[in-house]
Design a protein around this motif. Sequence first.
Motif, PDB file in Angstrom:
ATOM      1  N   SER A  37       0.812  -1.331  -0.123  1.00 17.82           N
ATOM      2  CA  SER A  37       0.014  -0.036  -0.039  1.00 17.82           C
ATOM      3  C   SER A  37       0.864   1.268  -0.013  1.00 17.82           C
ATOM      4  CB  SER A  37      -1.007   0.095   1.136  1.00 17.82           C
ATOM      5  OG  SER A  37      -0.016   0.303   2.551  1.00 17.82           O
ATOM      6  N   SER A  38       0.176   2.423  -0.068  1.00 21.09           N
ATOM      7  CA  SER A  38       0.938   3.682   0.084  1.00 21.09           C
ATOM      8  C   SER A  38       1.742   3.764   1.307  1.00 21.09           C
ATOM      9  CB  SER A  38       0.178   4.905  -0.080  1.00 21.09           C
ATOM     10  OG  SER A  38      -0.575   4.839  -1.295  1.00 21.09           O
ATOM     11  N   PHE A  39       1.614   2.928   2.164  1.00 27.67           N
ATOM     12  CA  PHE A  39       2.073   2.938   3.722  1.00 27.67           C
ATOM     13  C   PHE A  39       3.362   1.832   3.773  1.00 27.67           C
ATOM     14  CE2 PHE A  39      -1.377   5.668   4.234  1.00 27.67           C
ATOM     15  CZ  PHE A  39      -0.925   6.608   5.262  1.00 27.67           C
ATOM     16  N   GLY A  40       3.530   1.060   2.867  1.00 27.76           N
ATOM     17  CA  GLY A  40       4.548   0.080   2.794  1.00 27.76           C
ATOM     18  C   GLY A  40       4.193  -1.302   2.492  1.00 27.76           C
ATOM     19  N   PHE A  41       5.108  -2.136   2.451  1.00 31.37           N
ATOM     20  CA  PHE A  41       4.902  -3.512   2.247  1.00 31.37           C
ATOM     21  C   PHE A  41       4.339  -4.245   3.578  1.00 31.37           C
ATOM     22  CE2 PHE A  41       8.317  -2.487  -0.419  1.00 31.37           C
ATOM     23  CZ  PHE A  41       7.846  -2.901  -1.743  1.00 31.37           C
ATOM     24  N   ASP A  42       3.773  -5.488   3.630  1.00 33.96           N
ATOM     25  CA  ASP A  42       3.086  -6.169   4.721  1.00 33.96           C
ATOM     26  C   ASP A  42       4.110  -6.938   5.291  1.00 33.96           C
ATOM     27  OD1 ASP A  42       2.891  -8.092   3.095  1.00 33.96           O
ATOM     28  OD2 ASP A  42       0.989  -8.583   3.535  1.00 33.96           O
ATOM     29  N   ARG A  43       5.304  -6.907   4.596  1.00 32.04           N
ATOM     30  CA  ARG A  43       6.300  -7.987   5.245  1.00 32.04           C
ATOM     31  C   ARG A  43       7.865  -7.184   5.189  1.00 32.04           C
ATOM     32  NH1 ARG A  43       5.667 -14.012   3.083  1.00 32.04           N
ATOM     33  NH2 ARG A  43       3.486 -14.136   3.062  1.00 32.04           N
ATOM     34  N   ALA A  44       8.702  -7.114   5.969  1.00 30.44           N
ATOM     35  CA  ALA A  44       9.969  -6.529   6.108  1.00 30.44           C
ATOM     36  C   ALA A  44      10.712  -7.004   4.957  1.00 30.44           C
ATOM     37  CB  ALA A  44      10.832  -7.230   7.262  1.00 30.44           C
ATOM     38  N   LEU A  45      11.222  -6.280   4.092  1.00 34.75           N
ATOM     39  CA  LEU A  45      11.938  -6.480   2.989  1.00 34.75           C
ATOM     40  C   LEU A  45      13.467  -5.971   3.152  1.00 34.75           C
ATOM     41  CD1 LEU A  45       9.871  -5.595  -0.124  1.00 34.75           C
ATOM     42  CD2 LEU A  45      10.227  -7.995   1.136  1.00 34.75           C
ATOM     43  N   GLU A  46      14.562  -6.309   2.411  1.00 29.89           N
ATOM     44  CA  GLU A  46      15.624  -5.669   2.608  1.00 29.89           C
ATOM     45  C   GLU A  46      15.719  -4.102   2.415  1.00 29.89           C
ATOM     46  OE1 GLU A  46      20.559  -6.772   1.809  1.00 29.89           O
ATOM     47  OE2 GLU A  46      18.820  -7.289   0.266  1.00 29.89           O
ATOM     48  N   GLY A  47      16.206  -3.275   3.476  1.00 31.11           N
ATOM     49  CA  GLY A  47      16.192  -1.888   3.427  1.00 31.11           C
ATOM     50  C   GLY A  47      14.898  -1.148   3.694  1.00 31.11           C
ATOM     51  N   THR A  48      13.939  -1.907   4.240  1.00 31.14           N
ATOM     52  CA  THR A  48      12.430  -1.265   4.418  1.00 31.14           C
ATOM     53  C   THR A  48      12.454  -0.764   6.083  1.00 31.14           C
ATOM     54  OG1 THR A  48      11.580  -3.241   4.862  1.00 31.14           O
ATOM     55  CG2 THR A  48      11.259  -2.419   2.917  1.00 31.14           C
ATOM     56  N   ARG A 265      15.794   1.473  -0.672  1.00 27.82           N
ATOM     57  CA  ARG A 265      16.158   0.324  -1.259  1.00 27.82           C
ATOM     58  C   ARG A 265      15.953   0.629  -2.621  1.00 27.82           C
ATOM     59  NH1 ARG A 265      11.323  -2.735  -2.583  1.00 27.82           N
ATOM     60  NH2 ARG A 265      12.476  -4.412  -3.045  1.00 27.82           N
ATOM     61  N   PRO A 266      16.695   0.031  -3.569  1.00 23.63           N
ATOM     62  CA  PRO A 266      16.613   0.478  -5.193  1.00 23.63           C
ATOM     63  C   PRO A 266      15.316   0.228  -5.538  1.00 23.63           C
ATOM     64  CG  PRO A 266      18.512  -0.892  -4.653  1.00 23.63           C
ATOM     65  CD  PRO A 266      17.816  -0.849  -3.379  1.00 23.63           C
ATOM     66  N   LEU A 267      14.486   1.246  -6.603  1.00 19.15           N
ATOM     67  CA  LEU A 267      13.255   0.807  -7.002  1.00 19.15           C
ATOM     68  C   LEU A 267      13.239  -0.239  -8.297  1.00 19.15           C
ATOM     69  CD1 LEU A 267      12.004   4.627  -7.107  1.00 19.15           C
ATOM     70  CD2 LEU A 267      11.354   2.857  -5.297  1.00 19.15           C
ATOM     71  N   SER A 268      12.423  -1.108  -7.951  1.00 19.03           N
ATOM     72  CA  SER A 268      12.450  -2.117  -8.974  1.00 19.03           C
ATOM     73  C   SER A 268      11.287  -1.788 -10.086  1.00 19.03           C
ATOM     74  CB  SER A 268      11.911  -3.455  -8.385  1.00 19.03           C
ATOM     75  OG  SER A 268      10.666  -3.330  -7.877  1.00 19.03           O
ATOM     76  N   ASP A 269      11.311  -2.312 -11.201  1.00 18.13           N
ATOM     77  CA  ASP A 269      10.229  -1.977 -12.079  1.00 18.13           C
ATOM     78  C   ASP A 269       8.896  -2.112 -11.662  1.00 18.13           C
ATOM     79  OD1 ASP A 269      12.135  -1.528 -13.907  1.00 18.13           O
ATOM     80  OD2 ASP A 269      11.892  -3.641 -15.034  1.00 18.13           O
ATOM     81  N   GLN A 270       8.797  -3.186 -10.621  1.00 15.64           N
ATOM     82  CA  GLN A 270       7.211  -3.269 -10.092  1.00 15.64           C
ATOM     83  C   GLN A 270       7.226  -2.092  -8.998  1.00 15.64           C
ATOM     84  OE1 GLN A 270       9.784  -5.824  -9.899  1.00 15.64           O
ATOM     85  NE2 GLN A 270       8.671  -6.623 -11.973  1.00 15.64           N
ATOM     86  N   ASP A 271       8.141  -1.638  -8.410  1.00 14.86           N
ATOM     87  CA  ASP A 271       7.874  -0.495  -7.429  1.00 14.86           C
ATOM     88  C   ASP A 271       7.462   0.837  -8.369  1.00 14.86           C
ATOM     89  OD1 ASP A 271       8.732  -1.519  -4.906  1.00 14.86           O
ATOM     90  OD2 ASP A 271      10.663  -1.487  -5.486  1.00 14.86           O
ATOM     91  N   LYS A 272       8.186   0.996  -9.464  1.00 15.89           N
ATOM     92  CA  LYS A 272       7.916   1.850 -10.220  1.00 15.89           C
ATOM     93  C   LYS A 272       6.654   1.900 -10.833  1.00 15.89           C
ATOM     94  CE  LYS A 272      12.780   2.772 -11.501  1.00 15.89           C
ATOM     95  NZ  LYS A 272      13.793   2.601 -12.451  1.00 15.89           N
ATOM     96  N   ALA A 273       6.090   0.632 -11.084  1.00 13.62           N
ATOM     97  CA  ALA A 273       4.664   0.679 -11.929  1.00 13.62           C
ATOM     98  C   ALA A 273       3.647   0.919 -10.867  1.00 13.62           C
ATOM     99  CB  ALA A 273       4.636  -0.774 -12.086  1.00 13.62           C
ATOM    100  N   PHE A 274       3.932   0.409  -9.477  1.00  8.01           N
ATOM    101  CA  PHE A 274       2.968   0.789  -8.340  1.00  8.01           C
ATOM    102  C   PHE A 274       3.081   2.106  -8.220  1.00  8.01           C
ATOM    103  CE2 PHE A 274       2.526   1.927  -3.909  1.00  8.01           C
ATOM    104  CZ  PHE A 274       1.015   1.464  -3.518  1.00  8.01           C
ATOM    105  N   LEU A 275       4.118   2.975  -8.065  1.00  6.46           N
ATOM    106  CA  LEU A 275       4.170   4.320  -7.744  1.00  6.46           C
ATOM    107  C   LEU A 275       3.380   5.202  -9.049  1.00  6.46           C
ATOM    108  CD1 LEU A 275       7.906   4.656  -6.677  1.00  6.46           C
ATOM    109  CD2 LEU A 275       5.753   5.619  -5.171  1.00  6.46           C
ATOM    110  N   GLU A 276       3.718   4.881 -10.268  1.00  8.03           N
ATOM    111  CA  GLU A 276       3.140   5.617 -11.154  1.00  8.03           C
ATOM    112  C   GLU A 276       1.508   5.224 -11.331  1.00  8.03           C
ATOM    113  OE1 GLU A 276       4.499   4.078 -14.899  1.00  8.03           O
ATOM    114  OE2 GLU A 276       6.561   5.240 -14.671  1.00  8.03           O
ATOM    115  N   ARG A 277       0.775   4.400 -10.587  1.00  6.43           N
ATOM    116  CA  ARG A 277      -0.415   4.155 -10.574  1.00  6.43           C
ATOM    117  C   ARG A 277      -0.843   5.300  -9.586  1.00  6.43           C
ATOM    118  NH1 ARG A 277      -1.670  -1.738  -9.045  1.00  6.43           N
ATOM    119  NH2 ARG A 277      -3.632  -0.763  -9.167  1.00  6.43           N
TER     120      ARG A 277
END
Length: 290
Positions: A37-48, A265-277
């Motif tokens: 969501s806009s507030f983050g992932f529901d699991r800890a990922l590296e760099g979060t 953390r580096p923005l993946s293509d999936q992160d960028k797609a989410f942000l663009e939405r």
Amino acid sequence: MSVPAIVMQESDVSFGRGMGDGLGELGGGMVDRVNLSSFGFDRALEGTLKGTLFDFKRDKYAKPVKNLPAMKKSTNMPLIPFFQPTVRKFSDRFDLQQLDRNFYKAEQNLYGSYFIIPFGSAAIAPKSFGVEDEIKPTMIGVHYTGSYKPQKTGTFRLVGRADDVLIVRINGKVVLDGSVVVAGNPNYSAWRQSASQFKKDTEAGMTYFGFKKAFYALTGDWFNLREGVNTDVEIFISEVPGGDFGAYILIEEQGVPGLKIFSTRPLSDQDKAFLERLHPDVKEFLGRED
């Protein structure tokens, strides 16, 4: 303070269907599903950074706090002067135990690495944490804490804004307070923008992500980052009277024109797609690659 991480490679992540109201899914081979969501992932990922939602209307036992002003359908503005001393006390040291001892919090944590929450309904906050039936979107706040290893050495500063509260601390020092301060009320932190930068920001009057013209972007202090060196980050965002809410954090590198989205953390293509939405303005800041 490091956050326990589920390490995911970009190649293991695929972008899934949307969930509405700015929500989406990320899923991959190393975990079955990671909700975002806009507030983050529901699991800890590296760099979060670990985010905790607090309800400042209730104590840790879920009972109403003492002397809480009566909330009305027409306006909850009396909550602002009531709540401001609590935030100011917290922002002096970012003492998380102070919040844990005194206020109710959501059971679910979220883990953020970038913070783009377009201006809109404050209801998105409790909904993102799964407590929309339990916590009303007034006098709430999210505290993020953790550490990350920057990808680049240099001097940087943050640019951001929130309605109502955004305070960012890097390595134990507040470097930006992008809060909205209502006339006649004190600031939410001891941070003060230089007179010259205040003038520049006022004259530029730049607004992003649906914010109103009066809530233009504010520029923080310069700070140094070293590639690969653990950097502590703490962020506090809050909505007080309810209704409208939004917050965002961008970053500028000294000597490099333009702003980018701040991310731990580096923005993946999936992160960028989410942000663009989330909002059309995102494309401007994703278009500047290192």
